[in-house]
Enzyme design. Structure first.
Site, PDB file in Angstrom:
ATOM      1  N   PRO A   2      50.368  64.589  37.277  1.00  0.00           N
ATOM      2  CA  PRO A   2      50.117  66.013  37.089  1.00  0.00           C
ATOM      3  C   PRO A   2      50.933  66.943  38.140  1.00  0.00           C
ATOM      4  CG  PRO A   2      48.380  64.773  37.083  1.00  0.00           C
ATOM      5  CD  PRO A   2      49.177  63.758  37.739  1.00  0.00           C
ATOM      6  N   GLU A   3      51.767  67.968  37.444  1.00  0.00           N
ATOM      7  CA  GLU A   3      52.463  68.890  38.284  1.00  0.00           C
ATOM      8  C   GLU A   3      51.640  70.284  37.864  1.00  0.00           C
ATOM      9  OE1 GLU A   3      56.707  68.426  37.884  1.00  0.00           O
ATOM     10  OE2 GLU A   3      56.426  66.150  37.382  1.00  0.00           O
TER      11      GLU A   3
END
Length: 298
Positions: A2-3
């Site tokens: 997850p960014e």
DNA sequence: CACTTGACCTGTCCGC
DNA sequence: TGCGGACAGGTCAAGT
């Protein structure tokens, strides 16, 4: 992994799903997923209601009504999935009507599963599951008055989707005489918060800049293009529900479609560049797999 | 000091 | 079929 876009989508989902709910129990199944957990920490959390959900870079901040916040970092494989009390009953009845291949079906079937590390139960019997295959992510309880002292938050660079993030700000954050590769600088959370491997590669492609270019070699024009590309890629990904390269799902277990719909180079080595037809290469930059069109990116 | 590399983990994939 | 090893990448500590 997850960014920023993925964490933003989770934040929006949790904002809708858990704000106002009161925590009845917390079960940390793996110690390292909740460092510092103790009976005292438990006593603060249990009985508290969720009053806010915020995001800073890739970090989630869940505000409690007890002057404390839960800091949650998903690192590479973390997930936060919310389930209503009667979820499993709903699933079996909807499977009867839609079959297993219903397009809106969650990617995650039964919870908890073998990757579940922490379980929050609310007083209405709904639950929030923190899953994390690789155990790199964590949840911490921090007093609100100590948030500004948090060593990780303190070092974070500007939010790339904030209105005051102009290309001049990006230029200031990039050390002027630095010889390090521009991709390494983009992955550095002190320069800009929230960019990871996917959006570094996509932004550099969109800006036509080779990831190995030393920061010092970038012209003002290139920094301005890079700034525009970063904002554009991040916003597009949020619109697409984020990127699911392996593990990512949103707060209801749904995958994201940015990689399929709009990514140009990430995970596309061997395919041809949509812009020029040249094959996309995979190289190593800053210790990371890096996808690049060597014809479009100079 | 500036920058790079290895460790932390576990699941998947590839070659033998 | 099974097994060993490489690989995936966010962050921090250790190394160059």
């Amino acid at each position: 992994m997850p960014e920023l876009p993925e964490v933003e989508i989770i934040k929006r989902g949790l904002d809708r799903l858990i704000v106002g709910r009161k925590i009845a129990t917390i079960e940390p199944l793996v110690q390292r997923s909740f460092p510092g957990f103790s009976a005292e920490v438990e006593s603060i959390i249990v009985g508290s209601a969720i009053c806010s959900v915020a995001r800073r870079g890739k970090l989630l901040l869940v505000g409690l009504d007890s002057e404390h916040s839960l800091l949650i970092h998903l690192r590479m494989t973390g997930q936060l999935v919310y389930r209503q009390a009667d979820y499993n009953g709903q699933m079996s009845s909807s499977n009867d009507s839609f079959g297993g291949g219903h397009p809106n079906a969650s990617l995650i079937k039964d919870l908890p599963d073998k990757t579940t590390r922490v379980i929050f139960s609310f007083t209405d019997d709904s639950r929030l599951y923190f899953n994390d295959q690789r155990k790199f992510g964590y949840i911490k309880l921090v007093r609100n008055s100590d948030l500004d002292d948090d060593s990780f938050i303190r070092k974070l660079g500007p939010e790339p989707l904030a209105g005051d993030f102009t290309w001049h700000v990006l230029k200031e954050r990039l050390p002027k005489k630095s010889t390090r590769a521009i991709k390494a600088a983009l992955l550095d959370q002190c320069v800009v918060a929230g960019i990871g491997n996917i959006y570094a590669d996509e932004s550099l492609f969109a800006a036509g800049i080779h990831p190995t270019r030393p920061v010092v070699s970038l012209s003002d024009d290139e920094i301005e293009r890079l700034h525009g590309a970063i904002c554009c890629c991040l916003r597009q990904s949020i619109a697409d529900g984020g990127s699911t390269a392996r593990n990512y799902v949103d707060s209801q277990g749904m995958r994201g479609e940015y990689l399929e719909l709009h990514a140009q180079v990430f995970n596309r080595s061997g395919q041809v560049c949509a812009r020029c037809g040249h094959p996309i290469d995979k190289i190593r930059v800053a210790g990371r797999g890096t996808h690049v069109c060597s014809k479009c990116q100079k």
